[in-house]
Design a protein around this motif. Structure first.
Motif, short mmCIF file in Angstrom:
data_model
loop_
_atom_site.label_atom_id
_atom_site.label_comp_id
_atom_site.label_asym_id
_atom_site.label_seq_id
_atom_site.Cartn_x
_atom_site.Cartn_y
_atom_site.Cartn_z
N ALA A 111 41.46 44.50 28.79
CA ALA A 111 40.41 43.73 28.21
C ALA A 111 39.43 43.90 28.88
O ALA A 111 39.36 44.41 30.05
CB ALA A 111 40.72 42.12 28.00
N PRO A 112 37.91 43.76 28.15
CA PRO A 112 36.74 44.10 28.96
C PRO A 112 36.35 42.77 29.86
O PRO A 112 35.45 42.10 29.72
CB PRO A 112 35.84 44.33 27.96
N HIS A 113 37.05 42.50 30.84
CA HIS A 113 36.95 41.44 31.67
C HIS A 113 35.48 41.70 32.57
O HIS A 113 35.40 42.90 33.15
CB HIS A 113 38.07 41.27 32.78
N MET A 114 34.57 40.86 32.63
CA MET A 114 33.59 40.89 33.44
C MET A 114 33.08 39.66 34.12
O MET A 114 32.94 38.61 33.99
CB MET A 114 32.14 41.21 32.39
N PRO A 115 33.13 39.76 35.49
CA PRO A 115 32.91 38.77 36.46
C PRO A 115 31.44 38.35 36.22
O PRO A 115 30.64 38.82 36.01
CB PRO A 115 33.30 39.47 37.79
N GLN A 116 31.36 37.18 36.64
CA GLN A 116 29.93 36.25 36.71
C GLN A 116 29.30 36.81 38.01
O GLN A 116 29.89 37.63 38.82
CB GLN A 116 30.24 34.91 36.94
N PRO A 117 28.22 36.89 37.97
CA PRO A 117 27.13 37.31 39.17
C PRO A 117 27.78 36.92 40.51
O PRO A 117 28.34 35.87 40.72
CB PRO A 117 25.70 36.82 38.89
N LEU A 118 27.91 37.99 41.64
CA LEU A 118 28.63 37.54 42.67
C LEU A 118 27.50 37.63 44.01
O LEU A 118 26.78 38.75 43.98
CB LEU A 118 29.72 38.58 43.03
N ARG A 119 27.47 36.55 44.83
CA ARG A 119 26.49 36.74 45.86
C ARG A 119 27.20 37.97 47.08
O ARG A 119 28.27 37.90 47.23
CB ARG A 119 26.43 35.60 46.40
N ILE A 120 26.01 38.57 47.62
CA ILE A 120 26.39 39.77 48.13
C ILE A 120 26.23 39.33 49.71
O ILE A 120 25.43 38.87 50.11
CB ILE A 120 25.87 41.26 47.99
N ASN A 121 27.33 39.72 50.58
CA ASN A 121 27.14 39.75 52.11
C ASN A 121 27.88 41.09 52.54
O ASN A 121 28.93 41.42 52.84
CB ASN A 121 28.09 38.49 52.78
N CYS A 122 26.76 42.11 52.76
CA CYS A 122 27.08 43.37 52.97
C CYS A 122 26.89 43.79 54.43
O CYS A 122 25.54 43.47 54.92
CB CYS A 122 26.50 44.43 51.81
N GLY A 123 27.59 44.72 55.08
CA GLY A 123 27.53 45.18 56.35
C GLY A 123 28.03 46.76 56.07
O GLY A 123 28.37 47.28 55.31
N PRO A 124 27.85 47.32 57.37
CA PRO A 124 28.30 48.70 57.39
C PRO A 124 29.45 49.09 57.06
O PRO A 124 29.91 49.97 56.45
CB PRO A 124 27.70 49.14 58.88
N VAL A 125 30.55 48.25 57.45
CA VAL A 125 32.17 48.48 57.25
C VAL A 125 32.76 47.45 56.44
O VAL A 125 33.73 47.60 55.99
CB VAL A 125 32.72 48.44 58.52
N ALA A 126 31.99 46.37 56.10
CA ALA A 126 32.69 45.24 55.36
C ALA A 126 31.65 44.47 54.63
O ALA A 126 30.43 44.75 54.81
CB ALA A 126 33.33 44.29 56.10
N MET A 127 32.38 44.10 53.36
CA MET A 127 31.41 43.19 52.31
C MET A 127 32.30 42.08 51.61
O MET A 127 33.42 42.39 51.59
CB MET A 127 30.81 44.31 51.24
N SER A 128 31.54 41.00 51.52
CA SER A 128 32.04 39.82 50.77
C SER A 128 31.35 39.61 49.57
O SER A 128 30.25 39.84 49.50
CB SER A 128 32.24 38.79 51.65
N LEU A 129 32.08 39.33 48.48
CA LEU A 129 31.55 39.09 47.14
C LEU A 129 32.00 37.60 46.75
O LEU A 129 33.21 37.53 46.68
CB LEU A 129 31.66 40.01 46.03
N THR A 130 30.97 36.72 46.39
CA THR A 130 31.49 35.25 46.09
C THR A 130 30.83 34.67 44.80
O THR A 130 29.49 35.14 44.73
CB THR A 130 31.49 34.33 47.31
N ASN A 131 31.74 33.86 44.08
CA ASN A 131 30.75 32.92 43.21
C ASN A 131 31.83 31.64 43.03
O ASN A 131 32.53 31.46 44.08
CB ASN A 131 30.51 33.77 41.64
N ASP A 132 31.48 30.90 42.15
CA ASP A 132 32.17 29.44 42.05
C ASP A 132 33.82 29.88 41.73
O ASP A 132 34.48 28.90 42.17
CB ASP A 132 31.58 28.65 41.04
#
Length: 318
Positions: free
Chosen positions: A284-305
Protein backbone atom coordinates in the motif's frame (compact mmCIF):
# COMPACT_ATOMS: atom_id res chain seq x y z
CA UNK A 1 -34.89 64.12 -80.80
CA UNK A 2 -33.61 61.14 -82.68
CA UNK A 3 -33.35 57.71 -81.10
CA UNK A 4 -29.70 56.79 -80.54
CA UNK A 5 -30.45 53.17 -81.53
CA UNK A 6 -32.63 53.35 -84.67
CA UNK A 7 -32.73 57.04 -85.58
CA UNK A 8 -36.52 57.44 -85.24
CA UNK A 9 -37.79 60.73 -83.90
CA UNK A 10 -41.12 59.83 -82.25
CA UNK A 11 -41.84 58.45 -78.73
CA UNK A 12 -45.07 56.99 -77.36
CA UNK A 13 -46.99 57.93 -74.19
CA UNK A 14 -44.77 55.75 -72.00
CA UNK A 15 -41.59 57.46 -73.23
CA UNK A 16 -40.40 54.58 -75.48
CA UNK A 17 -39.13 54.89 -79.08
CA UNK A 18 -41.99 54.18 -81.54
CA UNK A 19 -39.69 52.09 -83.69
CA UNK A 20 -37.31 50.05 -81.47
CA UNK A 21 -39.09 50.54 -78.08
CA UNK A 22 -35.97 52.02 -76.42
CA UNK A 23 -36.89 53.86 -73.24
CA UNK A 24 -36.13 57.56 -73.73
CA UNK A 25 -38.10 59.13 -70.83
CA UNK A 26 -41.17 61.36 -70.85
CA UNK A 27 -41.07 64.77 -72.32
CA UNK A 28 -40.27 67.52 -69.76
CA UNK A 29 -43.77 68.92 -69.79
CA UNK A 30 -45.49 65.56 -69.30
CA UNK A 31 -43.05 64.48 -66.51
CA UNK A 32 -43.63 67.69 -64.59
CA UNK A 33 -47.36 67.28 -64.94
CA UNK A 34 -47.42 63.72 -63.60
CA UNK A 35 -45.03 64.29 -60.67
CA UNK A 36 -47.38 66.27 -58.37
CA UNK A 37 -50.08 63.65 -58.95
CA UNK A 38 -47.71 60.79 -57.91
CA UNK A 39 -46.50 62.71 -54.88
CA UNK A 40 -50.01 63.56 -53.80
CA UNK A 41 -51.15 59.97 -54.32
CA UNK A 42 -48.21 58.66 -52.17
CA UNK A 43 -48.94 61.19 -49.40
CA UNK A 44 -52.64 60.22 -49.41
CA UNK A 45 -51.80 56.51 -49.19
CA UNK A 46 -49.26 57.09 -46.34
CA UNK A 47 -51.79 59.20 -44.40
CA UNK A 48 -54.47 56.55 -44.80
CA UNK A 49 -52.14 53.76 -43.66
CA UNK A 50 -51.02 55.78 -40.61
CA UNK A 51 -54.61 56.51 -39.66
CA UNK A 52 -55.53 52.86 -40.03
CA UNK A 53 -52.66 51.76 -37.83
CA UNK A 54 -53.36 54.40 -35.15
CA UNK A 55 -57.02 53.34 -34.69
CA UNK A 56 -57.14 50.51 -32.09
CA UNK A 57 -59.30 47.48 -32.61
CA UNK A 58 -62.60 47.31 -30.69
CA UNK A 59 -61.99 46.10 -27.13
CA UNK A 60 -58.17 46.23 -27.45
CA UNK A 61 -56.14 48.11 -24.80
CA UNK A 62 -54.47 51.35 -25.86
CA UNK A 63 -50.97 50.88 -27.25
CA UNK A 64 -48.13 51.39 -24.77
CA UNK A 65 -45.26 53.72 -25.49
CA UNK A 66 -41.85 52.22 -24.58
CA UNK A 67 -39.92 54.30 -22.07
CA UNK A 68 -36.54 55.64 -23.11
CA UNK A 69 -33.45 54.97 -21.05
CA UNK A 70 -30.03 56.60 -21.02
CA UNK A 71 -27.27 54.70 -22.87
CA UNK A 72 -25.01 55.09 -19.84
CA UNK A 73 -27.61 54.01 -17.30
CA UNK A 74 -26.42 56.71 -14.89
CA UNK A 75 -28.66 59.58 -15.97
CA UNK A 76 -32.45 59.92 -16.64
CA UNK A 77 -33.74 59.68 -20.20
CA UNK A 78 -33.41 62.79 -22.37
CA UNK A 79 -35.76 63.73 -25.26
CA UNK A 80 -34.56 62.60 -28.68
CA UNK A 81 -35.17 66.02 -30.23
CA UNK A 82 -35.56 69.60 -29.11
CA UNK A 83 -33.37 72.03 -27.19
CA UNK A 84 -31.58 70.94 -24.01
CA UNK A 85 -33.30 71.69 -20.68
CA UNK A 86 -32.74 75.17 -19.38
CA UNK A 87 -30.19 75.60 -16.57
CA UNK A 88 -31.57 76.59 -13.13
CA UNK A 89 -31.45 80.31 -12.49
CA UNK A 90 -28.37 81.51 -10.62
CA UNK A 91 -28.90 82.89 -7.13
CA UNK A 92 -26.05 85.36 -7.58
CA UNK A 93 -24.07 84.11 -4.56
CA UNK A 94 -21.19 81.62 -4.44
CA UNK A 95 -22.25 78.64 -2.24
CA UNK A 96 -18.62 78.02 -1.21
CA UNK A 97 -18.05 81.52 0.14
CA UNK A 98 -19.17 80.92 3.74
CA UNK A 99 -17.47 77.47 4.14
CA UNK A 100 -14.26 78.97 2.73
CA UNK A 101 -14.30 81.80 5.27
CA UNK A 102 -14.90 79.34 8.13
CA UNK A 103 -12.02 77.12 6.96
CA UNK A 104 -9.68 80.11 6.74
CA UNK A 105 -10.49 81.15 10.32
CA UNK A 106 -9.85 77.62 11.60
CA UNK A 107 -6.48 77.49 9.82
CA UNK A 108 -5.43 80.78 11.34
CA UNK A 109 -6.36 79.57 14.84
CA UNK A 110 -4.37 76.34 14.38
CA UNK A 111 -1.29 78.18 13.09
CA UNK A 112 -1.41 80.51 16.07
CA UNK A 113 -1.65 77.60 18.50
CA UNK A 114 1.38 75.88 16.91
CA UNK A 115 3.44 79.08 17.15
CA UNK A 116 2.53 79.55 20.84
CA UNK A 117 3.35 75.90 21.66
CA UNK A 118 6.73 76.07 19.91
CA UNK A 119 7.64 79.28 21.74
CA UNK A 120 6.71 78.01 25.19
CA UNK A 121 7.66 74.27 24.97
CA UNK A 122 11.40 74.69 24.41
CA UNK A 123 11.48 71.64 22.02
CA UNK A 124 11.30 69.01 24.81
CA UNK A 125 9.81 65.61 24.10
CA UNK A 126 6.43 64.62 25.51
CA UNK A 127 6.21 61.81 28.11
CA UNK A 128 4.99 59.36 25.44
CA UNK A 129 7.85 60.19 23.11
CA UNK A 130 10.37 59.91 25.93
CA UNK A 131 9.08 56.49 26.88
CA UNK A 132 9.30 55.29 23.27
CA UNK A 133 12.67 56.83 22.49
CA UNK A 134 15.48 54.22 22.44
CA UNK A 135 17.99 56.74 23.83
CA UNK A 136 15.85 57.47 26.92
CA UNK A 137 14.76 53.88 27.71
CA UNK A 138 17.27 51.64 29.55
CA UNK A 139 17.84 48.27 27.88
CA UNK A 140 15.67 45.51 29.30
CA UNK A 141 17.44 42.60 30.96
CA UNK A 142 17.22 39.32 29.05
CA UNK A 143 14.84 36.93 30.80
CA UNK A 144 15.51 33.18 30.76
CA UNK A 145 13.27 31.28 28.31
CA UNK A 146 11.12 28.50 29.71
CA UNK A 147 11.86 26.52 26.56
CA UNK A 148 15.52 27.41 26.36
CA UNK A 149 18.43 25.03 26.00
CA UNK A 150 19.02 24.95 29.78
CA UNK A 151 15.53 23.48 30.32
CA UNK A 152 15.77 20.72 27.70
CA UNK A 153 18.05 17.78 28.53
CA UNK A 154 20.55 17.04 25.80
CA UNK A 155 19.75 20.16 23.75
CA UNK A 156 22.57 22.35 22.46
CA UNK A 157 22.68 26.04 23.51
CA UNK A 158 21.41 28.45 20.88
CA UNK A 159 23.84 30.80 19.19
CA UNK A 160 21.39 33.75 19.32
CA UNK A 161 20.27 35.34 22.61
CA UNK A 162 16.51 35.36 21.95
CA UNK A 163 16.07 31.95 20.29
CA UNK A 164 14.82 28.80 21.95
CA UNK A 165 16.00 25.26 21.40
CA UNK A 166 13.69 22.55 20.01
CA UNK A 167 14.07 18.99 21.34
CA UNK A 168 15.38 16.54 18.78
CA UNK A 169 16.54 19.19 16.29
CA UNK A 170 19.76 21.08 15.62
CA UNK A 171 18.88 24.75 16.27
CA UNK A 172 21.91 26.19 14.48
CA UNK A 173 21.41 24.18 11.29
CA UNK A 174 19.66 26.02 8.46
CA UNK A 175 17.17 24.42 6.11
CA UNK A 176 19.77 24.23 3.34
CA UNK A 177 22.32 22.49 5.54
CA UNK A 178 19.71 20.01 6.79
CA UNK A 179 18.64 19.22 3.24
CA UNK A 180 22.28 18.66 2.27
CA UNK A 181 22.84 16.46 5.34
CA UNK A 182 19.86 14.24 4.52
CA UNK A 183 21.17 13.35 1.03
CA UNK A 184 22.69 9.89 0.76
CA UNK A 185 21.89 6.32 1.88
CA UNK A 186 20.86 5.51 5.48
CA UNK A 187 20.21 2.18 7.21
CA UNK A 188 17.49 1.96 9.87
CA UNK A 189 19.10 0.52 13.00
CA UNK A 190 15.99 0.99 15.15
CA UNK A 191 12.43 1.77 14.09
CA UNK A 192 9.73 2.20 16.77
CA UNK A 193 6.18 2.98 15.63
CA UNK A 194 2.61 2.92 16.94
CA UNK A 195 0.61 0.71 14.54
CA UNK A 196 -3.18 0.40 14.48
CA UNK A 197 -4.30 -3.22 14.13
CA UNK A 198 -7.77 -3.37 12.63
CA UNK A 199 -10.55 -4.32 15.08
CA UNK A 200 -7.92 -4.81 17.80
CA UNK A 201 -6.19 -1.59 18.90
CA UNK A 202 -2.98 0.44 18.68
CA UNK A 203 0.28 -1.27 19.70
CA UNK A 204 4.02 -0.49 19.51
CA UNK A 205 5.87 -2.23 16.67
CA UNK A 206 9.64 -2.49 16.18
CA UNK A 207 11.81 -3.18 13.15
CA UNK A 208 15.23 -2.58 11.56
CA UNK A 209 16.96 -3.12 8.25
CA UNK A 210 15.13 -0.71 5.90
CA UNK A 211 17.37 1.39 3.64
CA UNK A 212 16.34 5.02 3.11
CA UNK A 213 17.86 6.63 0.02
CA UNK A 214 17.61 10.42 -0.53
CA UNK A 215 18.67 11.88 -3.89
CA UNK A 216 19.37 15.45 -4.98
CA UNK A 217 16.48 15.16 -7.46
CA UNK A 218 13.98 15.38 -4.58
CA UNK A 219 13.03 11.67 -4.60
CA UNK A 220 13.41 9.27 -1.67
CA UNK A 221 13.19 5.46 -1.69
CA UNK A 222 12.38 3.24 1.31
CA UNK A 223 13.92 -0.08 0.27
CA UNK A 224 12.63 -3.16 2.13
CA UNK A 225 14.53 -5.66 -0.01
CA UNK A 226 13.28 -9.25 0.27
CA UNK A 227 11.47 -8.51 3.53
CA UNK A 228 11.58 -6.29 6.62
CA UNK A 229 9.64 -7.52 9.68
CA UNK A 230 7.83 -5.16 12.05
CA UNK A 231 6.83 -7.10 15.17
CA UNK A 232 4.44 -6.24 17.98
CA UNK A 233 2.54 -7.87 20.83
CA UNK A 234 -0.87 -7.64 22.47
CA UNK A 235 -0.82 -9.71 25.64
CA UNK A 236 -0.62 -13.27 24.40
CA UNK A 237 -1.01 -12.27 20.70
CA UNK A 238 2.04 -11.79 18.51
CA UNK A 239 1.99 -9.73 15.30
CA UNK A 240 4.42 -9.82 12.37
CA UNK A 241 4.05 -7.16 9.67
CA UNK A 242 6.29 -7.99 6.68
CA UNK A 243 7.15 -5.48 3.89
CA UNK A 244 9.01 -6.37 0.68
CA UNK A 245 9.92 -4.25 -2.34
CA UNK A 246 10.09 -0.45 -2.02
CA UNK A 247 8.10 2.80 -1.81
CA UNK A 248 9.41 5.95 -3.48
CA UNK A 249 8.38 9.48 -2.41
CA UNK A 250 9.00 13.08 -3.29
CA UNK A 251 10.48 14.84 -0.27
CA UNK A 252 11.30 18.32 0.93
CA UNK A 253 12.88 19.86 4.03
CA UNK A 254 10.69 22.58 5.58
CA UNK A 255 11.41 24.26 8.93
CA UNK A 256 13.56 21.37 10.12
CA UNK A 257 10.95 18.79 9.10
CA UNK A 258 11.19 16.08 6.45
CA UNK A 259 7.95 16.19 4.43
CA UNK A 260 6.91 13.38 2.07
CA UNK A 261 4.43 13.30 -0.83
CA UNK A 262 3.43 11.29 -3.93
CA UNK A 263 4.06 7.72 -2.69
CA UNK A 264 4.73 5.09 -5.41
CA UNK A 265 4.77 1.55 -3.95
CA UNK A 266 6.08 -1.57 -5.66
CA UNK A 267 6.05 -4.78 -3.63
CA UNK A 268 3.94 -6.77 -1.19
CA UNK A 269 2.90 -6.67 2.46
CA UNK A 270 1.80 -9.50 4.74
CA UNK A 271 0.23 -9.40 8.19
CA UNK A 272 0.64 -12.49 10.41
CA UNK A 273 -1.16 -12.97 13.75
CA UNK A 274 0.06 -15.75 16.07
CA UNK A 275 1.74 -17.51 13.16
CA UNK A 276 -1.38 -17.34 10.95
CA UNK A 277 -1.53 -15.13 7.88
CA UNK A 278 -4.36 -12.62 8.16
CA UNK A 279 -3.57 -10.60 5.04
CA UNK A 280 -1.33 -10.65 1.97
CA UNK A 281 -1.49 -8.20 -0.93
CA UNK A 282 0.21 -5.44 -2.89
CA UNK A 283 2.26 -2.92 -0.96
CA UNK A 284 0.00 0.00 0.00
CA UNK A 285 1.11 3.62 -0.49
CA UNK A 286 2.01 4.19 3.17
CA UNK A 287 3.15 7.77 3.75
CA UNK A 288 4.62 8.88 7.10
CA UNK A 289 3.66 12.18 8.68
CA UNK A 290 6.36 14.93 8.65
CA UNK A 291 9.43 13.88 10.63
CA UNK A 292 11.69 16.18 12.62
CA UNK A 293 15.31 15.87 11.52
CA UNK A 294 18.39 15.60 13.70
CA UNK A 295 21.15 14.96 11.19
CA UNK A 296 24.90 14.52 11.58
CA UNK A 297 27.81 13.22 9.49
CA UNK A 298 27.30 9.55 10.42
CA UNK A 299 23.90 9.34 12.17
CA UNK A 300 20.42 10.77 11.81
CA UNK A 301 17.20 10.54 13.80
CA UNK A 302 13.67 11.12 12.48
CA UNK A 303 10.80 11.59 14.94
CA UNK A 304 7.13 12.53 15.11
CA UNK A 305 4.26 11.73 17.49
CA UNK A 306 3.99 8.05 16.52
CA UNK A 307 7.41 7.17 15.10
CA UNK A 308 11.09 7.29 16.09
CA UNK A 309 13.79 6.09 13.67
CA UNK A 310 17.53 5.88 14.35
CA UNK A 311 19.68 5.60 11.20
CA UNK A 312 23.36 5.37 10.30
CA UNK A 313 24.86 6.65 7.09
CA UNK A 314 26.17 4.01 4.67
CA UNK A 315 26.93 6.33 1.74
CA UNK A 316 27.04 10.06 0.99
CA UNK A 317 25.53 9.55 -2.47
CA UNK A 318 22.46 7.70 -3.49
Amino acid sequence: MRCPRCGATGIDAAGNCIHCRLSRGLPPAQSAATQPQSTAQFATQSTAQSAAQSVPAPGAPPPSVPAQSSPTGAFPAQPAYGPPPAAPPSTGRNPLLIPGLVLGVVCLVLIGAVIVYAASGGGEATPVEAAQSPSRTPPAAASPSVTGAADVPGAEPSASAGSSAVPGATPSASTDSLAACVLGVWLEEKHDQQVTVRNTGVFPFHSSGTYQRYGDTGRAVFDYGDGVHMTGTNGTSNFDYVFSGFISYSFNVENGMLVFASPRPSGTETFIRNGRQDFHGSLAPHMPQPLRINCGPVAMSLTNDVMTIQLKRTSSVQ
